[in-house]
Write an enzyme that holds these catalytic residues in place. Structure first.
Site, PDB file in Angstrom:
ATOM      1  N   GLY A 349       0.752  -1.350   0.021  1.00 53.64           N
ATOM      2  CA  GLY A 349       0.045  -0.064  -0.120  1.00 53.64           C
ATOM      3  C   GLY A 349       0.790   1.189  -0.068  1.00 53.64           C
ATOM      4  O   GLY A 349       0.691   2.118  -0.681  1.00 53.64           O
ATOM      5  N   ALA A 350       2.036   1.053   0.842  1.00 53.58           N
ATOM      6  CA  ALA A 350       2.863   2.502   0.866  1.00 53.58           C
ATOM      7  C   ALA A 350       4.193   1.811   1.603  1.00 53.58           C
ATOM      8  O   ALA A 350       3.948   0.891   2.321  1.00 53.58           O
ATOM      9  CB  ALA A 350       2.067   3.509   1.806  1.00 53.58           C
ATOM     10  N   MET A 351       5.140   2.628   1.799  1.00 55.10           N
ATOM     11  CA  MET A 351       6.398   2.399   2.627  1.00 55.10           C
ATOM     12  C   MET A 351       6.753   3.327   2.947  1.00 55.10           C
ATOM     13  O   MET A 351       7.098   4.530   2.457  1.00 55.10           O
ATOM     14  CB  MET A 351       7.293   1.658   1.325  1.00 55.10           C
ATOM     15  CG  MET A 351       8.674   1.228   1.971  1.00 55.10           C
ATOM     16  SD  MET A 351       8.541   0.152   3.258  1.00 55.10           S
ATOM     17  CE  MET A 351       9.885   0.641   4.404  1.00 55.10           C
ATOM     18  N   GLU A 352       7.356   3.359   4.262  1.00 55.50           N
ATOM     19  CA  GLU A 352       7.590   4.377   5.037  1.00 55.50           C
ATOM     20  C   GLU A 352       9.074   4.972   5.192  1.00 55.50           C
ATOM     21  O   GLU A 352       9.779   5.136   6.140  1.00 55.50           O
ATOM     22  CB  GLU A 352       7.465   4.260   6.529  1.00 55.50           C
ATOM     23  CG  GLU A 352       8.444   3.096   7.252  1.00 55.50           C
ATOM     24  CD  GLU A 352       7.854   1.696   7.263  1.00 55.50           C
ATOM     25  OE1 GLU A 352       6.827   1.226   6.229  1.00 55.50           O
ATOM     26  OE2 GLU A 352       7.933   0.814   7.808  1.00 55.50           O
ATOM     27  N   HIS A 385      -0.729   6.355   8.928  1.00 51.81           N
ATOM     28  CA  HIS A 385       0.574   5.186   9.348  1.00 51.81           C
ATOM     29  C   HIS A 385       2.058   5.467   9.082  1.00 51.81           C
ATOM     30  O   HIS A 385       2.784   5.183   9.962  1.00 51.81           O
ATOM     31  CB  HIS A 385      -0.109   4.076   8.606  1.00 51.81           C
ATOM     32  CG  HIS A 385       0.490   2.522   8.694  1.00 51.81           C
ATOM     33  ND1 HIS A 385       0.161   1.520   9.492  1.00 51.81           N
ATOM     34  CD2 HIS A 385       1.752   2.130   8.380  1.00 51.81           C
ATOM     35  CE1 HIS A 385       0.925   0.487   9.618  1.00 51.81           C
ATOM     36  NE2 HIS A 385       1.861   0.930   8.933  1.00 51.81           N
ATOM     37  N   GLU A 386       2.141   5.810   8.050  1.00 50.37           N
ATOM     38  CA  GLU A 386       3.343   5.904   7.336  1.00 50.37           C
ATOM     39  C   GLU A 386       4.074   7.116   8.260  1.00 50.37           C
ATOM     40  O   GLU A 386       5.217   6.878   8.705  1.00 50.37           O
ATOM     41  CB  GLU A 386       3.395   6.401   5.965  1.00 50.37           C
ATOM     42  CG  GLU A 386       2.717   5.275   4.919  1.00 50.37           C
ATOM     43  CD  GLU A 386       3.282   3.832   5.361  1.00 50.37           C
ATOM     44  OE1 GLU A 386       4.426   3.423   5.868  1.00 50.37           O
ATOM     45  OE2 GLU A 386       2.512   2.972   5.247  1.00 50.37           O
ATOM     46  N   GLU A 408       4.812  -2.826  13.136  1.00 53.82           N
ATOM     47  CA  GLU A 408       3.565  -2.547  12.315  1.00 53.82           C
ATOM     48  C   GLU A 408       2.635  -2.593  13.123  1.00 53.82           C
ATOM     49  O   GLU A 408       1.493  -1.627  12.832  1.00 53.82           O
ATOM     50  CB  GLU A 408       3.503  -4.036  11.238  1.00 53.82           C
ATOM     51  CG  GLU A 408       4.541  -3.872  10.284  1.00 53.82           C
ATOM     52  CD  GLU A 408       4.508  -2.436   9.399  1.00 53.82           C
ATOM     53  OE1 GLU A 408       3.482  -1.559   9.581  1.00 53.82           O
ATOM     54  OE2 GLU A 408       5.797  -2.183   8.796  1.00 53.82           O
TER      55      GLU A 408
HETATM   56 ZN   LIG Z   1       3.872  -0.147   8.441  1.00 55.25          ZN
END
Ligand SMILES: [Zn+2]
Ligand SMILES: *[C@@H]1O[C@H](CO)[C@@H](O)[C@H](O)[C@H]1NC(C)=O
Ligand SMILES: *[C@@H]1O[C@H](CO)[C@@H](O)[C@H](O)[C@H]1NC(C)=O
Ligand SMILES: *[C@@H]1O[C@H](CO)[C@@H](O)[C@H](O)[C@H]1NC(C)=O
Ligand SMILES: *[C@@H]1O[C@H](CO)[C@@H](O)[C@H](O)[C@H]1NC(C)=O
Ligand SMILES: *[C@@H]1O[C@H](CO)[C@@H](O)[C@H](O)[C@H]1NC(C)=O
Length: 952
Positions: A349-352, A385-386, A408
């Site tokens: 979904g996404a990456m931090e 979240h990120e 997580e």
């Molecule tokens: Zn995460």
């Protein structure tokens, strides 16, 4: 401390004092867990990176050489890297490849004398340096470095190995230099490429996804999270393109390299950080920006998307969420800038990545004319979240991947707090129950589940690390921490302060929590680690049975299939320290640790108020009857989250044969009076199982008749609330429930609903102007395509190919799987493995959508079986979520014949392997066995019940 807090499996806890006459006394113990609650979202994808599945790791003959071990030795510690990378966005027509070239120098300190250098490297080709070796070594501070004796690439364990003819000396510093070439493949892992069309021209983006173990695919590095270092990054790129990395751009100049006029962008050195958080991106994208308290915030995306204002929502919300977390953590944002970028091809979904967060387009771009309220909620929660990871995860990082769940799980919890800050009217925190607690209950109730915490030595290979990115890691902590006063701000803040720029494990967090508990004098009956360990070190969760006739409360490991065998031993013998918050009749109880309470014969008792505890609840038959009575006469006496929970507990207790299926079905009888979203969503989710089990059997008809009767009042309610579908309901939850009303009414064959959706869709086909509100599009498209034929399908396909925003394309891609025409479904399946038709990132979910369709189920299964080794080799490099695929295509399995096929599939492909889907294959077998038994035991009862309910 109070033993009473513990509910013993054997005897039921605490002695029960039976009161006079019809009174029984219940001793309930409880932590005062404050409240928060639950939700929905369509977020089926793991939020961040890490779903990358790897091809099978074939182990060579066992050997004790250091380069055959997956973990780095402790002898060398990196200090900083100077890395220059040059991605080529044009294909080399001779080789057919897109490539990147690079140079890297790493300065490391020798911590223990050694004559061996191991550094991670995967799929990189090296230019030979002095004496034909793959690297060269120099030393600092006057001493001479030993020379390299031999150098090679160890493919299985992904190392560049250098054997030296003398020892590196303790506490001395060395430089290791390399020149290398890698492929900029479309495999969604490491340094990879994404492609898209703009004004009829194909454009290429070079981008990265390092988590968990693909930084080594971009440059040689000590690729473990505890090997933190500072990175000086330089990118070489075509004139006019934009280069981004974790640090701010320091300088950019035009240079000529090897006869090419190119741009060279040098970035400020990063903070001390882990390799998995690095990011390098070269694109043609545009951006919008603002600053908040000196921090530069930018949103990057395809130029037309930025021009259409699709980044505005993200830009609007990022600043406030960032400020919220600074306050929450009591720690200022550690970097000078925060970039967020929407990529056309992105696996998770996404990456931090620290300072440069990457997203799927659907997770960042918002457009009022195309995005539903659920899309919008997903964007707000993923951004939160990120951003939460910028501290928890990036500033303080897990020591090793076995603690991934903490990283997580924590971010998955605080994302609700951040999203609530961004959109206070939504009450998103209520939705934790639906989107996290129920999600993880489903997998954690299997005997093949696993504890949150794994042993460090059990997690070694990249595929084992990838397998950790599952629902348990993401959602169980959320379920445990919600409202848990143990997670106090104070302790988080001291924890972050102590470990900033370093690494920690979960026990470090418990110590800080304990310090906070001690400092504040909070009354808990056991130490923090004693309480938390029962939830973290053993898998699963309990069902707590409240027997109001005897007053006994007891607990038992909840297993969806009671006959399944738990082979994983637990030091806690599957007992938990359970906080219980409960209510009697109309009063919510706020018990202290220990409290005697009496329940009279006509009073009802409800435990786990607002589902702040991670457990299911069962009652004696008398109390169940009283609760059903309240539902039918005055359902609002029970808090809305608990109405949702009663339905969910009942259905799951019935699956586990703890109560009868008929009792579970009876919890749905009051729904014709229910207007709230959460109970409906819970019921729809549970009835999905009935659809899966019965949509190929004679139960189907009577079930449809019953459910149509139940949902018709809700449909009518929304029809009038929206003035005959002209307006949009005001509340966020009402908007969600409107979707449920239409979906279920159409699904159960309510003619008025079907006419409505067909008419809207036809109007769109005829006028080319889409009259359907974005909230309703997924379900309206799906119903219209299911009712239609090739004409409707082709129209939707062309809209899919031409969609200007991924959020619209996704709705169509889902709906295309709803057709009832086998030939269209088979053709669609073929498209899923053609990246020109369906992006690789979407292949898995598309196949699963098709399998969800009763007609598509067997087609999808045949397809996956026939293509397994192709899928595995072609998509194994990072673009496929094998566990979602395996679980998705086998979800309906409920016959002996299907079980045999599944076992055969496991056997036939033992050699090819299942990668990150290995556990899913076993879970599917377990689930199929349970389904077969469930149908055998329940079909007749269920059929009889639906038939009886149909009769007026
Ligand atoms: Zn995460
Ligand atoms: C394409 O690759 C070949 C073989 O590596 C190389 O010789 C050639 O220079 C490359 N062409 C371009 C345009 O980079
Ligand atoms: C990396 O670059 C920095 C800044 O130019 C320089 O100070 C440092 O010595 C370099 N380190 C290595 C290992 O080359
Ligand atoms: C690396 O070397 C292998 C073997 O010679 C070759 O097949 C591959 O194409 C090379 N990769 C790149 C990116 O040059
Ligand atoms: C946004 O970026 C532009 C162009 O780089 C710059 O001129 C402007 O000052 C920036 N605005 C803010 C608020 O940072
Ligand atoms: C972003 O904020 C601006 C200024 O408050 C507002 O006008 C605009 O409507 C917002 N856009 C979105 C998509 O939220």
């Amino acid at each position: 401390m109070g033993k009473g807090f513990f509910i013993s499996k054997a005897v039921g806890i605490a002695a029960i004092i039976v009161g006079a006459g019809a009174l029984a006394t219940i001793i309930a113990l409880s932590v005062v867990y404050s409240q928060e609650k639950a939700k929905n979202n369509d977020n089926v994808l793991p939020t961040d990176g890490g779903t990358t599945s790897k091809p099978p790791v074939t182990t060579t003959a066992p050997s004790n050489e250091p380069w055959d071990k997956y973990r780095l030795p402790k002898s060398l510690v990196p200090d900083h890297y100077n890395v220059t990378l040059w991605p080529r966005l044009k294909q080399n027509l001779t080789t057919g490849l897109f490539i990147f070239t690079g140079q890297s120098t790493v300065e490391f300190v020798c911590a223990e004398e050694t004559d061996l250098i191991l550094i991670h490297s995967n799929k990189l080709n090296y230019t030979k340096r002095e004496n034909n070796h793959l690297a060269s070594l120099t030393s600092l501070g006057g001493v001479k470095a030993p020379s390299i004796k031999s150098s090679w690439l160890q493919q299985v364990t992904q190392y560049l190995v250098l054997q030296l003819d003398g020892k590196l000396m303790k506490d001395h510093r060395y430089h290791l230099h390399t020149d290398f070439t890698g492929e900029l493949a479309d495999d969604l892992g490491g340094f990879y490429r994404s492609e898209y069309m703009e004004d009829g021209v194909k454009k290429v983006v070079a981008t990265t996804q390092m988590q968990p173990t693909d930084a080594r695919k971009a440059f040689p590095c000590f690729d473990e999270p505890a090997m933190k270092a500072i990175f000086h990054i330089t990118l070489i790129h075509d004139l006019g393109t934009v280069a981004l990395s974790n640090g701010e751009e320091k300088e950019s100049s035009n240079v000529n390299i090897e006869g090419h006029d190119v741009q060279k962008t040098v970035f400020q050195p990063t903070e001390k950080m882990s390799t998995y958080l690095l990011a390098f991106i070269v694109s043609d994208f545009s951006f919008i920006n603002n600053t908040i308290d000196g921090v530069l915030i930018r949103i990057f995306a395809r130029t037309p998307a930025i021009a259409a204002g699709q980044g505005d929502y993200a830009l609007n919300k990022t600043g406030p969420i960032l400020k919220f977390f600074e306050k929450y953590y009591n720690s200022s944002y550690p970097l000078p800038k925060s970039d967020q970028i929407a990529l056309p091809d992105f696996n998770a979904g996404a990456m931090e990545n620290w300072g440069l967060i990457t997203y799927r387009e659907t997770a960042l771009l918002y457009d009022e004319t195309f995005s539903s309220n659920s899309n919008k909620q997903r964007i707000a929660t993923i951004i939160a979240h990120e951003l939460a990871h910028m501290w928890f995860g990036n500033l303080v990082t897990l020591r090793w991947w076995n603690d991934l769940w903490l990283n997580e799980g924590f971010a998955s919890y605080v994302e609700y707090l951040g999203a609530h800050e961004a959109e206070p009217e939504w009450n998103v925190k209520d939705l934790i129950v639906l989107s996290d607690v129920h999600r993880v209950f489903a997998v954690d109730a299997l005997a093949s589940s696993h504890p949150l915490s794994s042993k460090e030595e059990d997690i070694q290979k990249p595929a084992q690390i990838s397998e950790l990115f599952d629902a348990i890691s993401y959602s169980k902590v959320t379920s445990l921490t919600q409202n848990n006063k143990l997670i106090s701000l104070f302790s988080l803040q001291t924890y972050l302060a102590e470990f900033a720029f370093g690494n920690a494990g979960y026990t470090d967090l418990w110590s800080h929590l304990q310090m906070a508990v001690d400092a504040t004098g909070t009354d808990i009956p056991e130490t923090v680690s004693n309480i938390m360990n029962t939830w973290v070190l053993q898998m699963g969760f309990p069902v707590v049975t409240v027997n109001t006739s005897t007053g006994i409360i007891s607990q038992k490991h909840f297993l969806l299939d009671p006959d399944s065998e738990v082979t994983t031993p637990s030091i806690y013998n599957y007992e938990w320290i359970v906080p219980i918050k409960w209510m009697k009749t109309e009063t919510i109880q706020h018990p202290k640790w220990l409290k005697n309470e009496s329940v009279s014969g006509s009073d009802w008792v409800l435990a786990n108020i607002n589902v702040v505890g991670y457990y299911r609840v069962n009652y004696d038959q008398g109390n169940w009857e009283r609760l059903l009575g309240v539902l039918s006469t005055n359902h609002v006496a029970i808090p809305v989250i608990n109405r949702a929970q009663l339905v969910d507990d009942a259905f799951n207790l019935a699956r586990a044969k703890i109560i009868s299926t008929v009792l579970a079905l009876r919890t749905t009888k009051y729904l014709n009076k229910e207007r709230e979203y959460m109970p409906w969503e819970s019921a729809v989710g549970n009835l999905d199982f009935f659809y899966l089990m019965f949509d190929r059997s004679e139960v189907y008809g009577p079930m449809q008749d019953y459910l149509r009767n139940q949902v018709t009042p809700l449909f009518t309610h929304y029809k009038s609330l929206t003035d005959n579908w002209k307006n949009v309901p005001v509340g966020h939850m009402d908007q969600y429930n409107q979707v449920n009303a239409i979906s279920l009414a159409c699904r159960t064959g309510l003619r008025e609903c079907q006419n409505l959706t067909n008419q809207w869709f036809n109007q769109w086909m005829e006028t080319k102007l889409n009259p359907i509100h974005p909230n309703l599009r997924s379900t309206v498209y799906c119903n219209a395509i299911a009712a239609g034929g090739a004409k409707e399908w082709e129209f939707a396909w062309s809209q899919f190919k031409n969609a200007s925003i991924a959020i619209e394309a996704d709705k169509l891609r889902y709906a295309l799987a709803c057709t009832k025409q086998p030939w269209l479904l088979n053709r669609y399946l073929e498209y899923t493995l053609d990246p020109n038709m369906i992006r690789k990132q979407d292949a898995t979910s598309t196949i699963v959508y098709i399998a969800n369709n009763v007609i598509g189920q067997s087609l999808a299964w045949d397809f996956v079986r026939a293509r397994w080794s192709y899928i595995f080799t072609q998509y194994g490099g990072g673009s496929f979520s094998f566990s979602n695929l395996v679980n998705g295509v086998t979800e309906r399995f409920s016959t002996e014949y299907e079980l045999q096929q599944l076992k055969q599939f496991k056997e036939d492909n033992a050699e090819v392997g299942f990668g990150s889907g290995t556990l899913a294959v076993d879970q599917s077998i377990e689930r199929t066995i349970a389904n077969i038994k469930w149908i055998a035991e329940n079909k007749q009862n269920v059929l009889d019940w639906f038939k009886a309910e149909e009769k007026p």
